[in-house]
Design a protein around this motif. Structure first.
Motif, PDB file in Angstrom:
ATOM      1  N   VAL A  42       2.513  -0.217  -2.173  1.00 41.71           N
ATOM      2  CA  VAL A  42       1.723  -0.134  -0.841  1.00 41.71           C
ATOM      3  C   VAL A  42       0.058   0.048  -0.900  1.00 41.71           C
ATOM      4  CG1 VAL A  42       3.709   0.344   0.469  1.00 41.71           C
ATOM      5  CG2 VAL A  42       2.213   2.032  -0.514  1.00 41.71           C
ATOM      6  N   THR A  43      -0.547   0.014  -0.060  1.00 41.35           N
ATOM      7  CA  THR A  43      -2.021   0.175  -0.143  1.00 41.35           C
ATOM      8  C   THR A  43      -2.241   1.893   0.484  1.00 41.35           C
ATOM      9  OG1 THR A  43      -2.645  -2.136  -0.173  1.00 41.35           O
ATOM     10  CG2 THR A  43      -4.474  -0.270   0.479  1.00 41.35           C
ATOM     11  N   PRO A  44      -2.543   2.475  -0.211  1.00 42.32           N
ATOM     12  CA  PRO A  44      -2.742   4.085   0.196  1.00 42.32           C
ATOM     13  C   PRO A  44      -3.985   4.082   1.302  1.00 42.32           C
ATOM     14  CG  PRO A  44      -2.446   4.093  -2.196  1.00 42.32           C
ATOM     15  CD  PRO A  44      -2.871   2.841  -1.879  1.00 42.32           C
ATOM     16  N   LEU A  45      -4.083   4.947   2.141  1.00 44.82           N
ATOM     17  CA  LEU A  45      -5.064   4.871   3.263  1.00 44.82           C
ATOM     18  C   LEU A  45      -5.441   6.636   3.227  1.00 44.82           C
ATOM     19  CD1 LEU A  45      -3.761   3.078   6.230  1.00 44.82           C
ATOM     20  CD2 LEU A  45      -5.458   2.284   4.786  1.00 44.82           C
ATOM     21  N   PRO A  46      -6.935   6.759   3.145  1.00 42.42           N
ATOM     22  CA  PRO A  46      -7.326   7.981   3.133  1.00 42.42           C
ATOM     23  C   PRO A  46      -7.343   8.764   4.364  1.00 42.42           C
ATOM     24  CG  PRO A  46      -9.057   6.502   3.545  1.00 42.42           C
ATOM     25  CD  PRO A  46      -7.976   5.506   3.236  1.00 42.42           C
ATOM     26  N   ASN A  47      -7.135   9.887   4.401  1.00 42.94           N
ATOM     27  CA  ASN A  47      -6.902  11.023   5.489  1.00 42.94           C
ATOM     28  C   ASN A  47      -5.761  10.459   6.379  1.00 42.94           C
ATOM     29  OD1 ASN A  47      -9.276  12.258   4.609  1.00 42.94           O
ATOM     30  ND2 ASN A  47     -10.668  10.540   5.615  1.00 42.94           N
ATOM     31  N   THR A  48      -4.729  10.352   5.915  1.00 39.23           N
ATOM     32  CA  THR A  48      -3.571   9.976   6.679  1.00 39.23           C
ATOM     33  C   THR A  48      -2.597  11.266   6.355  1.00 39.23           C
ATOM     34  OG1 THR A  48      -2.521   8.658   5.010  1.00 39.23           O
ATOM     35  CG2 THR A  48      -3.780   7.489   6.694  1.00 39.23           C
ATOM     36  N   HIS A  49      -1.500  11.364   7.328  1.00 42.08           N
ATOM     37  CA  HIS A  49      -0.671  12.328   7.240  1.00 42.08           C
ATOM     38  C   HIS A  49       0.234  12.277   5.770  1.00 42.08           C
ATOM     39  CE1 HIS A  49       3.315  14.399   8.154  1.00 42.08           C
ATOM     40  NE2 HIS A  49       2.645  15.010   9.111  1.00 42.08           N
ATOM     41  N   PRO A  50       0.628  13.386   5.292  1.00 43.69           N
ATOM     42  CA  PRO A  50       1.197  13.479   4.006  1.00 43.69           C
ATOM     43  C   PRO A  50       2.255  12.415   3.659  1.00 43.69           C
ATOM     44  CG  PRO A  50       0.691  15.777   4.805  1.00 43.69           C
ATOM     45  CD  PRO A  50       0.277  14.648   5.717  1.00 43.69           C
ATOM     46  N   CYS A  51       3.323  12.303   4.856  1.00 49.33           N
ATOM     47  CA  CYS A  51       4.524  11.376   4.748  1.00 49.33           C
ATOM     48  C   CYS A  51       4.102   9.965   4.660  1.00 49.33           C
ATOM     49  CB  CYS A  51       5.250  11.794   5.843  1.00 49.33           C
ATOM     50  SG  CYS A  51       5.908  13.457   5.686  1.00 49.33           S
ATOM     51  N   ILE A  52       2.728   9.537   5.145  1.00 52.40           N
ATOM     52  CA  ILE A  52       2.420   8.002   5.087  1.00 52.40           C
ATOM     53  C   ILE A  52       2.063   7.935   3.539  1.00 52.40           C
ATOM     54  CG2 ILE A  52       0.996   6.420   5.925  1.00 52.40           C
ATOM     55  CD1 ILE A  52       2.545   7.024   8.065  1.00 52.40           C
ATOM     56  N   GLU A  53       2.984   6.596   3.048  1.00 52.63           N
ATOM     57  CA  GLU A  53       2.699   6.494   1.837  1.00 52.63           C
ATOM     58  C   GLU A  53       1.559   5.559   1.663  1.00 52.63           C
ATOM     59  OE1 GLU A  53       5.494   4.574  -0.851  1.00 52.63           O
ATOM     60  OE2 GLU A  53       7.194   5.795  -0.039  1.00 52.63           O
ATOM     61  N   GLY A  54       1.479   4.606   2.771  1.00 56.30           N
ATOM     62  CA  GLY A  54       0.348   3.690   2.994  1.00 56.30           C
ATOM     63  C   GLY A  54       0.876   2.476   3.718  1.00 56.30           C
ATOM     64  N   ILE A  55       0.119   1.197   3.741  1.00 58.02           N
ATOM     65  CA  ILE A  55       0.523   0.113   4.299  1.00 58.02           C
ATOM     66  C   ILE A  55       0.810  -1.040   3.684  1.00 58.02           C
ATOM     67  CG2 ILE A  55      -0.957   0.783   6.408  1.00 58.02           C
ATOM     68  CD1 ILE A  55      -3.088  -1.000   5.188  1.00 58.02           C
ATOM     69  N   PHE A  56       1.469  -1.883   3.988  1.00 61.68           N
ATOM     70  CA  PHE A  56       1.831  -3.387   3.336  1.00 61.68           C
ATOM     71  C   PHE A  56       1.811  -4.447   4.428  1.00 61.68           C
ATOM     72  CE2 PHE A  56       5.907  -2.657   4.537  1.00 61.68           C
ATOM     73  CZ  PHE A  56       6.892  -3.510   4.261  1.00 61.68           C
ATOM     74  N   MET A  57       1.924  -5.688   4.000  1.00 66.21           N
ATOM     75  CA  MET A  57       1.672  -6.723   4.875  1.00 66.21           C
ATOM     76  C   MET A  57       2.676  -7.932   4.691  1.00 66.21           C
ATOM     77  SD  MET A  57      -2.300  -7.161   5.754  1.00 66.21           S
ATOM     78  CE  MET A  57      -2.143  -8.281   7.066  1.00 66.21           C
ATOM     79  N   PRO A  58       3.917  -7.666   4.849  1.00 69.33           N
ATOM     80  CA  PRO A  58       4.967  -8.816   4.703  1.00 69.33           C
ATOM     81  C   PRO A  58       4.721  -9.774   5.784  1.00 69.33           C
ATOM     82  CG  PRO A  58       5.915  -6.904   5.775  1.00 69.33           C
ATOM     83  CD  PRO A  58       4.630  -6.564   5.472  1.00 69.33           C
ATOM     84  N   ARG A  59       4.477 -11.081   5.470  1.00 67.61           N
ATOM     85  CA  ARG A  59       4.272 -12.383   6.717  1.00 67.61           C
ATOM     86  C   ARG A  59       3.252 -12.007   7.331  1.00 67.61           C
ATOM     87  NH1 ARG A  59       9.523 -11.469   5.437  1.00 67.61           N
ATOM     88  NH2 ARG A  59       9.965 -10.298   7.069  1.00 67.61           N
ATOM     89  N   ASP A  60       2.003 -11.542   6.828  1.00 70.43           N
ATOM     90  CA  ASP A  60       0.989 -11.001   7.651  1.00 70.43           C
ATOM     91  C   ASP A  60       0.985 -10.160   8.819  1.00 70.43           C
ATOM     92  OD1 ASP A  60      -0.569 -12.857   6.047  1.00 70.43           O
ATOM     93  OD2 ASP A  60       0.260 -14.749   7.236  1.00 70.43           O
ATOM     94  N   THR A  61       2.020  -9.407   8.645  1.00 71.99           N
ATOM     95  CA  THR A  61       2.103  -8.237   9.753  1.00 71.99           C
ATOM     96  C   THR A  61       1.789  -6.842   8.891  1.00 71.99           C
ATOM     97  OG1 THR A  61       3.521  -9.545  10.783  1.00 71.99           O
ATOM     98  CG2 THR A  61       3.636  -7.241  11.401  1.00 71.99           C
ATOM     99  N   MET A  62       0.893  -6.061   9.427  1.00 76.22           N
ATOM    100  CA  MET A  62       0.562  -4.740   8.640  1.00 76.22           C
ATOM    101  C   MET A  62       1.536  -3.737   9.159  1.00 76.22           C
ATOM    102  SD  MET A  62      -2.842  -2.484   8.604  1.00 76.22           S
ATOM    103  CE  MET A  62      -3.739  -3.874   8.156  1.00 76.22           C
ATOM    104  N   ILE A  63       2.083  -3.083   8.170  1.00 75.45           N
ATOM    105  CA  ILE A  63       3.321  -2.382   8.633  1.00 75.45           C
ATOM    106  C   ILE A  63       3.010  -0.811   7.862  1.00 75.45           C
ATOM    107  CG2 ILE A  63       5.862  -1.566   8.484  1.00 75.45           C
ATOM    108  CD1 ILE A  63       6.172  -4.364   8.847  1.00 75.45           C
ATOM    109  N   SER A  64       3.003   0.173   8.471  1.00 71.10           N
ATOM    110  CA  SER A  64       2.933   1.572   7.953  1.00 71.10           C
ATOM    111  C   SER A  64       4.328   1.795   7.174  1.00 71.10           C
ATOM    112  CB  SER A  64       2.397   2.537   8.732  1.00 71.10           C
ATOM    113  OG  SER A  64       1.311   2.491   9.390  1.00 71.10           O
ATOM    114  N   VAL A  65       4.091   2.608   6.247  1.00 75.52           N
ATOM    115  CA  VAL A  65       5.156   2.946   5.393  1.00 75.52           C
ATOM    116  C   VAL A  65       5.391   4.483   5.337  1.00 75.52           C
ATOM    117  CG1 VAL A  65       6.379   3.163   3.001  1.00 75.52           C
ATOM    118  CG2 VAL A  65       5.173   0.896   3.870  1.00 75.52           C
ATOM    119  N   ILE A  66       6.565   5.229   5.644  1.00 72.33           N
ATOM    120  CA  ILE A  66       6.895   6.327   5.809  1.00 72.33           C
ATOM    121  C   ILE A  66       7.630   7.096   4.763  1.00 72.33           C
ATOM    122  CG2 ILE A  66       7.954   8.462   7.218  1.00 72.33           C
ATOM    123  CD1 ILE A  66       6.888   7.166   9.677  1.00 72.33           C
TER     124      ILE A  66
END
Length: 305
Positions: A42-66
């Protein structure tokens, strides 16, 4: 994933996906799941909640990962990369990172035990119930609360009621079936703000049905309840079973019934319509809930004059 149970009507059953985080066994209602994927970076994002690993995009849909390990305060490191459980509820796609998926179990809501207040405080609990499967206890997690704790904007949009002028709807009693003490409190606060102060609150569908049956025996049910609001996921009796019982009763079927749940999607909506629900709304839409109540109660009360 076989989810035929989603289209069955009022069976008071559900399918639970059992999974592991650390050495602990947890469960999620299959109705919340879109798919299960193997872990991918996944791609980490700055200044997000500690439980958020980041985001990824299966089939062009952006999804947050907890990361459920962090949410559940499980310290030990996983032996492998695990899996993503992709969910959809409250009109939001979210991935939950878990260690292992064990299988699907078909169970009755009657078999799900509600944790008592000593371990399930209103503001901190992340469990909606516990079920015994074989020789182990499986904890059903409150995924809506996990997400709303990370981002409160995904919860009830109380701001939708800011423009409602002061009014009195105390002559229009409403019966509520909602197992989450916190959500029940918020719903009641919103309804009172909209003028609906005559509220009969029940912690699950069975309690609500018992209340309605007692009123019917007394000959007062049509006077004492002008609208029913029910969640879907509740121990002992779910909202779909409650809807089926109400709408099959010759007296009670006249009472408008609204399903107010995080689970509303196309399949669930078809099931609710089949059972006779008068309206179905997803949980963030508290403003739309009030509008639906206003419309249905007005028709109900006009028909009784």
């Amino acid at each position: 994933m076989d989810t035929n149970i989603l289209l069955e009507s009022g069976t008071n059953e559900l399918e639970i996906l059992e999974f592991k985080v650390g050495d602990n066994h947890y469960g999620i209602n299959v109705a919340k799941i879109r798919e299960i994927l193997l872990y991918q970076p996944v791609t980490p994002l700055p200044n997000t909640h500690p439980c958020i690993e980041g985001i990824f995009m299966p089939r062009d849909t952006m999804i947050s990962v907890i990361n459920l390990r962090k949410c559940l305060n499980i310290k030990e490191q996983p032996e492998n990369d695990g899996l993503f459980i992709i969910t959809n509820f409250n009109k939001l796609n979210t991935a939950f990172h878990v260690d292992e998926v064990l299988g699907i179990h078909r169970v009755s809501w009657e078999d799900i035990i509600k944790p008592d207040a000593t371990i399930n405080a209103d503001d901190t609990a992340v469990s909606t119930g516990v079920i015994k499967l074989d020789d182990k206890l499986v904890v059903i997690l409150d995924f809506e609360k996990i997400v709303s704790d990370i981002n409160p904007e995904t919860g009830l949009k109380v701001s939708d009621l800011e423009n409602i002028s002061e009014r009195d709807r105390s002559n229009s009693p409403i019966l509520i079936a909602e197992d989450s003490a916190l959500l029940s409190k918020l719903i009641c606060e919103c309804l009172r703000k909209a003028g609906y102060t005559n509220l009969n609150v029940n912690m699950n569908g069975q309690e609500a049905w018992d209340t309605l049956c007692k009123m019917k025996e007394q000959g007062t049910v049509l006077d004492d309840v002008h609208c029913i609001i029910t969640d879907i996921e509740m121990p002992l009796m779910d909202g779909h079973r409650l809807t089926k019982l109400v709408k099959e009763d010759e007296t009670m079927k006249k009472i408008p019934l609204i399903i107010f749940s995080s689970l509303i999607n196309e399949e669930i909506r078809i099931k609710g319509e089949t059972l006779g629900a008068d309206a179905q709304l997803t949980k963030p839409e508290i403003g739309k809930l009030v509008a639906a109540i206003d419309e249905l109660i007005e028709k109900y009360e006009a028909g009784r004059k």
